[in-house]
Write a protein that holds these residues in place. Structure first.
Motif, PDB file in Angstrom:
ATOM      1  N   ASP A  91     -78.791  64.899  17.064  1.00 26.45           N
ATOM      2  CA  ASP A  91     -79.991  65.494  16.473  1.00 26.45           C
ATOM      3  C   ASP A  91     -79.874  67.019  16.368  1.00 26.45           C
ATOM      4  OD1 ASP A  91     -81.149  62.999  16.255  1.00 26.45           O
ATOM      5  OD2 ASP A  91     -82.256  63.162  18.141  1.00 26.45           O
ATOM      6  N   ASP A  92     -78.989  67.599  17.171  1.00 29.03           N
ATOM      7  CA  ASP A  92     -78.789  69.055  17.164  1.00 29.03           C
ATOM      8  C   ASP A  92     -77.671  69.489  16.226  1.00 29.03           C
ATOM      9  OD1 ASP A  92     -80.659  69.724  19.435  1.00 29.03           O
ATOM     10  OD2 ASP A  92     -79.288  68.383  20.505  1.00 29.03           O
ATOM     11  N   TYR A  93     -77.073  68.543  15.518  1.00 28.89           N
ATOM     12  CA  TYR A  93     -75.862  68.819  14.736  1.00 28.89           C
ATOM     13  C   TYR A  93     -76.029  69.980  13.758  1.00 28.89           C
ATOM     14  CZ  TYR A  93     -72.134  68.116  11.296  1.00 28.89           C
ATOM     15  OH  TYR A  93     -71.087  68.300  10.430  1.00 28.89           O
ATOM     16  N   GLU A  94     -77.087  69.983  12.968  1.00 28.98           N
ATOM     17  CA  GLU A  94     -77.258  71.037  11.957  1.00 28.98           C
ATOM     18  C   GLU A  94     -77.400  72.411  12.607  1.00 28.98           C
ATOM     19  OE1 GLU A  94     -76.900  70.934   8.765  1.00 28.98           O
ATOM     20  OE2 GLU A  94     -76.527  68.766   8.725  1.00 28.98           O
ATOM     21  N   LYS A  95     -78.143  72.479  13.697  1.00 25.46           N
ATOM     22  CA  LYS A  95     -78.290  73.753  14.391  1.00 25.46           C
ATOM     23  C   LYS A  95     -76.946  74.229  14.943  1.00 25.46           C
ATOM     24  CE  LYS A  95     -83.084  72.972  15.857  1.00 25.46           C
ATOM     25  NZ  LYS A  95     -83.986  72.785  17.028  1.00 25.46           N
ATOM     26  N   ILE A  96     -76.158  73.283  15.417  1.00 27.23           N
ATOM     27  CA  ILE A  96     -74.856  73.631  15.992  1.00 27.23           C
ATOM     28  C   ILE A  96     -73.927  74.203  14.928  1.00 27.23           C
ATOM     29  CG2 ILE A  96     -72.757  72.661  17.025  1.00 27.23           C
ATOM     30  CD1 ILE A  96     -74.583  70.649  18.482  1.00 27.23           C
ATOM     31  N   ILE A  97     -73.785  73.502  13.797  1.00 20.32           N
ATOM     32  CA  ILE A  97     -72.773  73.918  12.808  1.00 20.32           C
ATOM     33  C   ILE A  97     -73.205  75.158  12.022  1.00 20.32           C
ATOM     34  CG2 ILE A  97     -71.860  71.582  12.597  1.00 20.32           C
ATOM     35  CD1 ILE A  97     -73.280  71.439   9.842  1.00 20.32           C
ATOM     36  N   THR A  98     -74.487  75.499  12.051  1.00 22.77           N
ATOM     37  CA  THR A  98     -74.955  76.706  11.359  1.00 22.77           C
ATOM     38  C   THR A  98     -75.141  77.874  12.320  1.00 22.77           C
ATOM     39  OG1 THR A  98     -77.269  75.984  11.559  1.00 22.77           O
ATOM     40  CG2 THR A  98     -76.099  75.392   9.530  1.00 22.77           C
ATOM     41  N   SER A  99     -74.743  77.700  13.574  1.00 25.55           N
ATOM     42  CA  SER A  99     -74.973  78.726  14.590  1.00 25.55           C
ATOM     43  C   SER A  99     -74.010  79.902  14.484  1.00 25.55           C
ATOM     44  CB  SER A  99     -74.866  78.110  15.988  1.00 25.55           C
ATOM     45  OG  SER A  99     -73.528  77.695  16.249  1.00 25.55           O
ATOM     46  N   GLY A 100     -72.847  79.688  13.872  1.00 29.88           N
ATOM     47  CA  GLY A 100     -71.835  80.729  13.837  1.00 29.88           C
ATOM     48  C   GLY A 100     -71.077  80.892  15.142  1.00 29.88           C
ATOM     49  N   LYS A 101     -71.277  79.974  16.084  1.00 30.61           N
ATOM     50  CA  LYS A 101     -70.623  80.051  17.391  1.00 30.61           C
ATOM     51  C   LYS A 101     -69.305  79.283  17.387  1.00 30.61           C
ATOM     52  CE  LYS A 101     -74.151  82.316  19.053  1.00 30.61           C
ATOM     53  NZ  LYS A 101     -74.053  83.770  19.339  1.00 30.61           N
ATOM     54  N   TRP A 102     -68.519  79.507  18.442  1.00 28.98           N
ATOM     55  CA  TRP A 102     -67.230  78.826  18.568  1.00 28.98           C
ATOM     56  C   TRP A 102     -67.374  77.457  19.235  1.00 28.98           C
ATOM     57  CZ3 TRP A 102     -64.428  83.455  21.365  1.00 28.98           C
ATOM     58  CH2 TRP A 102     -64.303  84.522  20.468  1.00 28.98           C
ATOM     59  N   PHE A 103     -68.248  77.388  20.250  1.00 30.77           N
ATOM     60  CA  PHE A 103     -68.379  76.173  21.056  1.00 30.77           C
ATOM     61  C   PHE A 103     -69.842  75.780  21.170  1.00 30.77           C
ATOM     62  CE2 PHE A 103     -64.403  77.991  22.525  1.00 30.77           C
ATOM     63  CZ  PHE A 103     -63.579  76.878  22.680  1.00 30.77           C
ATOM     64  N   ALA A 104     -70.067  74.481  21.338  1.00 33.29           N
ATOM     65  CA  ALA A 104     -71.388  73.953  21.691  1.00 33.29           C
ATOM     66  C   ALA A 104     -71.354  73.562  23.166  1.00 33.29           C
ATOM     67  CB  ALA A 104     -71.728  72.742  20.835  1.00 33.29           C
ATOM     68  N   ARG A 105     -72.478  73.786  23.846  1.00 34.10           N
ATOM     69  CA  ARG A 105     -72.576  73.492  25.279  1.00 34.10           C
ATOM     70  C   ARG A 105     -74.026  73.101  25.601  1.00 34.10           C
ATOM     71  NH1 ARG A 105     -70.838  74.031  30.250  1.00 34.10           N
ATOM     72  NH2 ARG A 105     -72.277  74.824  31.814  1.00 34.10           N
ATOM     73  N   LYS A 106     -74.281  71.995  26.294  1.00 32.34           N
ATOM     74  CA  LYS A 106     -73.385  71.062  26.932  1.00 32.34           C
ATOM     75  C   LYS A 106     -73.364  69.780  26.124  1.00 32.34           C
ATOM     76  CE  LYS A 106     -74.035  71.897  31.904  1.00 32.34           C
ATOM     77  NZ  LYS A 106     -74.563  71.217  33.131  1.00 32.34           N
ATOM     78  N   LEU A 107     -72.217  69.078  26.140  1.00 33.31           N
ATOM     79  CA  LEU A 107     -72.095  67.770  25.526  1.00 33.31           C
ATOM     80  C   LEU A 107     -71.691  66.753  26.587  1.00 33.31           C
ATOM     81  CD1 LEU A 107     -71.803  69.753  23.034  1.00 33.31           C
ATOM     82  CD2 LEU A 107     -70.437  67.955  21.984  1.00 33.31           C
ATOM     83  N   ASP A 108     -72.053  65.506  26.332  1.00 31.34           N
ATOM     84  CA  ASP A 108     -71.683  64.428  27.252  1.00 31.34           C
ATOM     85  C   ASP A 108     -71.270  63.217  26.422  1.00 31.34           C
ATOM     86  OD1 ASP A 108     -71.622  62.241  29.092  1.00 31.34           O
ATOM     87  OD2 ASP A 108     -72.923  63.372  30.454  1.00 31.34           O
ATOM     88  N   LEU A 109     -69.989  62.871  26.508  1.00 30.42           N
ATOM     89  CA  LEU A 109     -69.443  61.777  25.717  1.00 30.42           C
ATOM     90  C   LEU A 109     -70.124  60.454  26.030  1.00 30.42           C
ATOM     91  CD1 LEU A 109     -67.163  61.276  23.613  1.00 30.42           C
ATOM     92  CD2 LEU A 109     -65.684  60.654  25.530  1.00 30.42           C
TER      93      LEU A 109
END
Length: 291
Positions: free
Chosen positions: A245-263
């Motif tokens: 659900d956070d995917y769009e915010k993540i890829i448009t953030s301009g950041k290198w990494f997303a934190r935290k994720l849990d497989l």
């Protein structure tokens, strides 16, 4: 541009293996610093063989100085390798790259000569000053920890002062040059009283590195960013576990990494980010081939 990536991990070997695979690059050496309480074999059996392991492992407890010790030990072993790394990128096993590692390397190279670490200055009345004003001890039992530290505060009429002021706070994850890290280790070796003080600071890993570096000659070269997308909107002690659900915010953030994720909680987000990086490298639209 040759860099070392230091990954601090304590769980989810499959997720760490996937992270290592995503960061594989000819100009990158990956070092895994596995918590001493964790089963090392469970990581070695699944993580790519090219990964190097930090030999002197630390038993880490949240909020304890052991988090600083683990970081310092990882940095020491990397620098002792005598490989000419320009930078060490420090991440956790629950970070995951948004951009391709080749693009992250390009961006680090474009900032060559800078240090990338997030920080804020703690004002005299900031509530987080309590982290160092009163001695804090950690025990295996959280109830004992809470009871003893609350008792200590009642017996402390005058709060302590941090060894350097002003005090700076920030995320414990960063990207620092080898020259900066040599300075940091030398400072620790030459100022044992500073290290001793921080052993009784709550969450010292969020004060220790920022305060040393912002009182050093490296300050003019510090970029106040660690290039992580983190969601603190819940106002809790830990950031939100990100989902698809956070995917769009993540890829448009301009950041290198997303934190935290849990497989184990959301595998789809990993798949979407892998696809996004693949299309980013090719210069194509990921939505043309949705996951």
């Amino acid at each position: 541009m040759s860099i070392a990536i230091l990954i601090q991990a304590h769980k989810n070997p499959e997720q760490v293996a996937r992270l290592c695979h995503a960061l594989t690059h000819p100009d990158v050496d990956i070092y895994l610093n596995i918590d001493k309480k964790s089963d090392l074999n469970s990581f070695q059996n699944i993580v790519p063989y090219e990964v190097k392991y930090i030999n002197q492992r630390t038993s880490v407890r949240w909020g304890d100085f052991s988090q600083v010790e683990a970081t310092l030990q990882g940095v020491r072993e990397i620098l002792r390798s005598n490989h000419p790394y320009q930078y060490v990128l420090y991440i956790s096993g629950q970070d995951y790259p948004i951009l391709p590692i080749s693009e992250i390397l390009r961006q680090i190279d474009s900032r060559n000569g800078s240090e990338m670490i997030a920080w804020i200055e703690l004002t005299p009345n900031h509530p987080l000053n309590r982290r160092y004003q009163y001695r804090h001890y950690h025990f295996a039992n959280p109830l004992i920890t809470h009871t003893i530290n609350r008792f200590i505060r009642t017996l402390t009429p005058f709060p302590r002062h941090y060894p350097m002021e002003p005090v700076y706070k920030g995320s414990p994850w960063w990207c620092l040059s080898s020259a900066c890290l040599h300075y940091l280790l030398d400072y620790c070796d030459q100022h044992p009283a500073f290290v001793r003080f921080n052993r009784t600071v709550h969450c010292a890993d969020e004060l220790f590195f920022q305060t040393i570096l912002l009182h050093s000659l490296f300050r003019p070269h510090i970029i106040n960013d660690n290039f992580r997308y983190i969601d603190w909107s819940a106002g809790l002690a830990n950031p939100k576990i990100l989902t698809v659900d956070d995917y769009e915010k993540i890829i448009t953030s301009g950041k290198w990494f997303a934190r935290k994720l849990d497989l184990q909680q959301d595998r789809v987000l990993f798949d979407r980010l892998d696809l996004f990086r693949q299309h980013n490298e090719r210069g194509t639209d990921p939505d043309s081939n949705p996951a």
